[in-house]
Scaffold this motif. Sequence first.
Motif, PDB file in Angstrom:
ATOM      1  N   THR A  35       0.829  -1.208   0.000  1.00  0.00           N
ATOM      2  CA  THR A  35       0.000   0.000   0.000  1.00  0.00           C
ATOM      3  C   THR A  35       0.858   1.251   0.000  1.00  0.00           C
ATOM      4  O   THR A  35       0.544   2.246  -0.665  1.00  0.00           O
ATOM      5  N   SER A  36       1.954   1.193   0.743  1.00  0.00           N
ATOM      6  CA  SER A  36       2.868   2.336   0.787  1.00  0.00           C
ATOM      7  C   SER A  36       3.493   2.594  -0.576  1.00  0.00           C
ATOM      8  O   SER A  36       3.594   3.743  -1.019  1.00  0.00           O
ATOM      9  N   LEU A  37       3.927   1.526  -1.251  1.00  0.00           N
ATOM     10  CA  LEU A  37       4.504   1.679  -2.586  1.00  0.00           C
ATOM     11  C   LEU A  37       3.483   2.280  -3.557  1.00  0.00           C
ATOM     12  O   LEU A  37       3.803   3.197  -4.325  1.00  0.00           O
ATOM     13  N   VAL A  38       2.253   1.779  -3.510  1.00  0.00           N
ATOM     14  CA  VAL A  38       1.210   2.286  -4.403  1.00  0.00           C
ATOM     15  C   VAL A  38       0.892   3.739  -4.072  1.00  0.00           C
ATOM     16  O   VAL A  38       0.761   4.586  -4.970  1.00  0.00           O
ATOM     17  N   GLY A  39       0.768   4.055  -2.771  1.00  0.00           N
ATOM     18  CA  GLY A  39       0.436   5.416  -2.366  1.00  0.00           C
ATOM     19  C   GLY A  39       1.496   6.421  -2.767  1.00  0.00           C
ATOM     20  O   GLY A  39       1.179   7.501  -3.289  1.00  0.00           O
ATOM     21  N   ASN A  40       2.754   6.082  -2.557  1.00  0.00           N
ATOM     22  CA  ASN A  40       3.833   6.997  -2.928  1.00  0.00           C
ATOM     23  C   ASN A  40       3.979   7.108  -4.440  1.00  0.00           C
ATOM     24  O   ASN A  40       4.254   8.191  -4.974  1.00  0.00           O
TER      25      ASN A  40
END
Length: 312
Positions: A35-40
């Motif tokens: 989720t962090s990778l997608v969000g950033n």
Amino acid sequence: MNIWNTTSDFILLGLFNHTGANLFLFVMVLMIAFTSLVGNALMIFLIHQDARLHTPMYFLLSQLSLMDMMLISTIVPKMAADYLTGKKSIYPAGCGLQIFFLLTLGGGECFLLAAMSYDRYVAVCHPLRYPILMSWQLCLRMTMGSWFLGAADGLMQAAATMSFPFCNAHEINHFFCEAPTLVRLACADTFVFEYVMYICCVLMLLVPFSLILISYSLILAAVLQMRSREARKKTFATCSSHLCVVGLFYGAAIFTYMQPKSYRSANNDKVVSAFYTIFTPLLNPLIYSMRNSEVKEALRKYMHQRAALSHD
């Protein structure tokens, strides 16, 4: 005491055991990292796509997202592979690279957050002179300086750490190679290096942090002089997102690198390291996207465009 050959592998003991509860936590960590990778990545994409976000403020934010993506990519894939395959070894070169990238990205983020605080100071205290005081040329210089200072610190500490002879006990009670943890395995007097490393960490953390405090002290003084309640509210909303990110990042970093050795424990180190390498990168895009009307508007605009194209 026998000295261990540094050409052999290190063993990372990892973050989780193979139990039902730990398996659940492992899956949660993977979901958070993804989720962090997608969000950033989405944050970088929106800043690149929307012309209204082509400002120094959002360019610095895109660099923050890039650093967070690289940080997760440095730590999580190896941790996940070790847990799933049971092969927990890591080459010394790989260990050195993890230390280098971790310190490069961590140090770079320190100075990048300081640059972002200066940007907010200029926007609030000198709005009419913003294009001059926060020019694109200065923005690029501050960004390049952040990367360079972080890389210099990472290269120095990684090279010095990996130059020590290590003892037979080559197991690292961590889920990635971190300089303070690895130094404990050295079969040599590390007092001078630990002292220098401590000084470097103090400088890398406190110098940018001092600049951030100065910037926000001046911002607070300017806000208190504003007569319009709406203007004060808008300014606090703009700056509060950056202050939240600063608090999360510096709290974990200071706890990790400036805590006295006698107060350190392996379990605490792993929990705090998981927080700032996995969880904090997730919070950054959430904080900025949820509290920033321009980012939310850019996302709505993109979604409407995609919806319109799908109906054509």
